[in-house]
Design a protein around this motif. Structure first.
Motif, mmCIF file in Angstrom:
data_model
loop_
_atom_site.group_PDB
_atom_site.id
_atom_site.type_symbol
_atom_site.label_atom_id
_atom_site.label_comp_id
_atom_site.label_asym_id
_atom_site.label_seq_id
_atom_site.Cartn_x
_atom_site.Cartn_y
_atom_site.Cartn_z
ATOM 1 N N PRO A 4 1.041 -0.777 -0.015
ATOM 2 C CA PRO A 4 -0.189 0.001 -0.036
ATOM 3 C C PRO A 4 0.875 1.296 -0.073
ATOM 4 O O PRO A 4 0.296 2.095 -0.631
ATOM 5 C CB PRO A 4 -0.773 -0.407 1.808
ATOM 6 N N THR A 5 2.119 0.673 0.459
ATOM 7 C CA THR A 5 2.808 2.684 0.703
ATOM 8 C C THR A 5 4.153 1.895 0.226
ATOM 9 O O THR A 5 4.975 0.931 0.146
ATOM 10 C CB THR A 5 3.534 2.783 2.073
ATOM 11 N N LEU A 6 4.921 2.980 -0.386
ATOM 12 C CA LEU A 6 6.432 3.215 -0.952
ATOM 13 C C LEU A 6 7.483 2.179 0.438
ATOM 14 O O LEU A 6 8.237 1.820 0.439
ATOM 15 C CB LEU A 6 7.145 4.050 -1.707
ATOM 16 N N ALA A 7 6.893 2.940 1.998
ATOM 17 C CA ALA A 7 7.800 2.768 2.613
ATOM 18 C C ALA A 7 7.497 0.701 3.238
ATOM 19 O O ALA A 7 8.337 -0.207 3.072
ATOM 20 C CB ALA A 7 7.413 3.186 4.585
ATOM 21 N N ALA A 8 6.266 0.788 2.593
ATOM 22 C CA ALA A 8 5.677 -1.358 3.251
ATOM 23 C C ALA A 8 6.545 -1.450 2.034
ATOM 24 O O ALA A 8 6.836 -2.822 2.076
ATOM 25 C CB ALA A 8 4.438 -1.310 3.132
ATOM 26 N N ALA A 9 6.683 -1.286 0.435
ATOM 27 C CA ALA A 9 7.243 -1.784 -0.048
ATOM 28 C C ALA A 9 8.512 -2.149 -0.031
ATOM 29 O O ALA A 9 10.081 -3.050 -0.309
ATOM 30 C CB ALA A 9 7.430 -1.063 -1.693
ATOM 31 N N GLU A 33 2.070 2.085 -12.574
ATOM 32 C CA GLU A 33 2.556 2.498 -13.898
ATOM 33 C C GLU A 33 3.377 1.305 -14.801
ATOM 34 O O GLU A 33 3.676 1.301 -15.231
ATOM 35 C CB GLU A 33 2.607 3.957 -14.419
ATOM 36 N N GLY A 34 4.653 1.200 -13.657
ATOM 37 C CA GLY A 34 4.935 0.239 -14.274
ATOM 38 C C GLY A 34 6.828 0.776 -13.705
ATOM 39 O O GLY A 34 7.876 0.294 -14.467
ATOM 40 N N ALA A 35 6.800 2.220 -13.769
ATOM 41 C CA ALA A 35 7.799 2.350 -13.635
ATOM 42 C C ALA A 35 9.556 2.041 -11.967
ATOM 43 O O ALA A 35 8.523 1.906 -11.481
ATOM 44 C CB ALA A 35 7.739 4.206 -13.042
ATOM 45 N N GLU A 36 10.375 1.561 -12.844
ATOM 46 C CA GLU A 36 11.051 1.077 -11.513
ATOM 47 C C GLU A 36 11.669 2.126 -10.323
ATOM 48 O O GLU A 36 11.793 3.141 -10.534
ATOM 49 C CB GLU A 36 12.171 0.580 -11.739
ATOM 50 N N ILE A 37 11.538 1.805 -9.428
ATOM 51 C CA ILE A 37 11.896 2.385 -7.618
ATOM 52 C C ILE A 37 13.485 2.078 -7.688
ATOM 53 O O ILE A 37 13.585 1.251 -7.361
ATOM 54 C CB ILE A 37 10.738 2.216 -6.674
ATOM 55 N N ASP A 38 14.372 3.250 -7.550
ATOM 56 C CA ASP A 38 15.502 2.487 -7.120
ATOM 57 C C ASP A 38 15.268 2.686 -5.417
ATOM 58 O O ASP A 38 15.205 4.013 -5.086
ATOM 59 C CB ASP A 38 16.374 3.929 -7.485
ATOM 60 N N VAL A 39 15.472 1.189 -5.531
ATOM 61 C CA VAL A 39 15.319 1.643 -3.569
ATOM 62 C C VAL A 39 16.202 2.125 -3.034
ATOM 63 O O VAL A 39 16.299 2.746 -1.844
ATOM 64 C CB VAL A 39 15.635 -0.264 -3.251
ATOM 65 N N GLU A 40 17.647 2.149 -3.114
ATOM 66 C CA GLU A 40 18.602 2.123 -2.338
ATOM 67 C C GLU A 40 18.910 4.130 -2.852
ATOM 68 O O GLU A 40 18.896 4.760 -1.877
ATOM 69 C CB GLU A 40 19.961 2.160 -3.261
ATOM 70 N N ARG A 41 18.417 4.729 -3.721
ATOM 71 C CA ARG A 41 18.397 5.952 -4.246
ATOM 72 C C ARG A 41 17.225 6.892 -3.119
ATOM 73 O O ARG A 41 17.185 7.758 -2.517
ATOM 74 C CB ARG A 41 18.119 6.704 -5.247
ATOM 75 N N ILE A 42 15.802 5.911 -3.137
ATOM 76 C CA ILE A 42 14.442 6.503 -2.166
ATOM 77 C C ILE A 42 15.193 5.990 -0.662
ATOM 78 O O ILE A 42 14.411 6.709 0.496
ATOM 79 C CB ILE A 42 13.434 5.626 -2.759
ATOM 80 N N ARG A 43 15.892 4.856 -0.139
ATOM 81 C CA ARG A 43 15.900 4.554 0.797
ATOM 82 C C ARG A 43 16.027 6.014 2.493
ATOM 83 O O ARG A 43 15.386 6.471 3.098
ATOM 84 C CB ARG A 43 16.529 3.748 1.495
ATOM 85 N N PRO A 44 17.249 7.235 1.822
ATOM 86 C CA PRO A 44 17.485 7.598 2.532
ATOM 87 C C PRO A 44 16.682 9.228 2.742
ATOM 88 O O PRO A 44 16.260 9.484 3.876
ATOM 89 C CB PRO A 44 18.685 8.692 1.957
ATOM 90 N N ILE A 45 15.882 9.122 1.399
ATOM 91 C CA ILE A 45 14.932 10.334 1.540
ATOM 92 C C ILE A 45 13.464 9.846 2.220
ATOM 93 O O ILE A 45 12.858 10.706 3.463
ATOM 94 C CB ILE A 45 14.206 10.586 -0.595
ATOM 95 N N LEU A 46 12.874 8.404 2.593
ATOM 96 C CA LEU A 46 12.167 7.911 3.046
ATOM 97 C C LEU A 46 12.700 8.186 4.737
ATOM 98 O O LEU A 46 11.761 8.711 5.846
ATOM 99 C CB LEU A 46 12.076 6.662 3.662
ATOM 100 N N ASN A 47 13.496 8.066 5.352
ATOM 101 C CA ASN A 47 14.439 7.451 6.527
ATOM 102 C C ASN A 47 14.395 9.264 7.334
ATOM 103 O O ASN A 47 14.445 9.145 8.081
ATOM 104 C CB ASN A 47 15.881 7.424 6.514
ATOM 105 N N ASP A 48 14.787 9.974 6.065
ATOM 106 C CA ASP A 48 14.928 11.195 7.053
ATOM 107 C C ASP A 48 13.681 11.980 7.573
ATOM 108 O O ASP A 48 13.718 12.848 8.177
ATOM 109 C CB ASP A 48 14.839 12.604 5.995
ATOM 110 N N GLY A 49 11.787 11.275 7.326
ATOM 111 C CA GLY A 49 11.000 11.503 7.646
ATOM 112 C C GLY A 49 10.647 10.708 9.373
ATOM 113 O O GLY A 49 9.813 11.460 9.426
#
Length: 59
Positions: free
Chosen positions: A15-20, A40-56
């Motif tokens: 349901p959310t990016l954090a859960a994914a 929509e099929g666009a791949e998410i770069d997990v290692e790039r997005i992880r620090p952004i989620l952890n900041d919150g």
């Protein structure tokens, strides 16, 4: 927005990016690899997005 986590032929909709990302971490040892995509099929770069989620998150 929901996200798709795919490991081999196993596909889970989270349901959310954090859960994914948590699912990605749980399945990262899959020999076929693991991918996270938006609905929509666009791949998410997990290692790039992880620090952004952890900041919150509270420390």
């Amino acid at each position: 927005m929901p996200y798709q986590v795919k490991a081999g032929s196993f596909l889970v909709v989270a349901p959310t990016l954090a859960a994914a990302i948590r699912l990605h971490d749980d399945m990262k040892n899959n020999p076929d690899g693991v991918s996270v995509r938006d609905m929509e099929g666009a791949e998410i770069d997990v290692e790039r997005i992880r620090p952004i989620l952890n900041d919150g998150e509270p420390n």
